[in-house]
Design an enzyme around this catalytic site. Structure first.
Site, mmCIF file in Angstrom:
data_model
loop_
_atom_site.group_PDB
_atom_site.id
_atom_site.type_symbol
_atom_site.label_atom_id
_atom_site.label_comp_id
_atom_site.label_asym_id
_atom_site.label_seq_id
_atom_site.Cartn_x
_atom_site.Cartn_y
_atom_site.Cartn_z
ATOM 1 N N THR A 282 0.839 -1.190 0.000
ATOM 2 C CA THR A 282 0.000 0.000 0.000
ATOM 3 C C THR A 282 0.871 1.236 0.000
ATOM 4 O OG1 THR A 282 -1.891 1.007 1.073
ATOM 5 C CG2 THR A 282 -0.144 0.285 2.518
ATOM 6 N N GLY B 26 -3.582 5.398 9.731
ATOM 7 C CA GLY B 26 -3.457 4.664 8.479
ATOM 8 C C GLY B 26 -2.564 3.466 8.713
#
Length: 181
Positions: free
Chosen positions: A7, A53
């Site tokens: 990611t 995150g």
């Protein structure tokens, strides 16, 4: 079957703007296959005052988010204290120490990168990039920030777009959350 991985997460905190931003791409992969294009990787915790995150194995990250939210509740939203307590538990718990993840957390108090290796790091420049595209997004963000005059929300968006053009595990379906104080 292996967990979903790879990611790009970018977190930026600005005292001048009195806000922090955490942005991510949306791609989830299994080895070399794109499984999902719009995965949620940024969450709001502690009454929307803390942004988190994650990069790493999805199930591991979600388990750690739950633990971190518990620490934030226990320590009245104090980011640094909650992060330190999470890493202590993460490193010493027989189950948690095998979780593969890295978190970034941002609030009025600060900006931190938290890992299972016991790291609780606060960057000097107020910007952190993690995940496979993290170094690309971080480099772009530092360049934009050095020029000045660009709001951090725009810096985050443009930096993720640059990472998506370079890293095969990053797409251009950007999600962005911000918190102001």
């Amino acid at each position: 079957m292996r967990n979903l991985r790879s990611t790009t997460i970018l977190a930026i905190r600005s005292e001048d703007e009195r806000r922090a931003v955490v942005a991510s791409d949306g791609q989830a992969t299994l080895e070399t296959t794109v499984i999902k294009s719009n995965t949620k990787k940024v969450y709001r915790l502690f009454g929307d005052k803390v942004l988190v995150g994650f990069a790493g194995a999805t199930a591991d990250c979600l388990a750690l988010l739950d633990k971190f939210e518990g620490k934030l509740s226990k320590y009245d939203g104090r980011l640094r204290r909650s992060a330190v307590e999470l890493t202590k538990e993460w490193r010493t718990d027989r189950v948690l120490r095998h979780l593969e993840a890295v978190l970034v957390a941002a609030s009025e108090e600060g900006l931190l990168m938290i890992s299972g290796a016991g790291d609780v790091l606060e960057p000097d420049e107020g910007v952190i990039g993690i995940g496979s595209g993290g170094p690309y997004a971080l480099a772009a963000a530092r360049a934009f920030l050095s020029v000045g005059g660009i709001p951090i929300v725009e810096v985050a968006r443009r930096s993720l777009e640059i990472a998506a053009a370079i890293d095969i595990y990053t797409n251009d379906r950007i999600s962005l959350e911000e918190v102001s104080w």
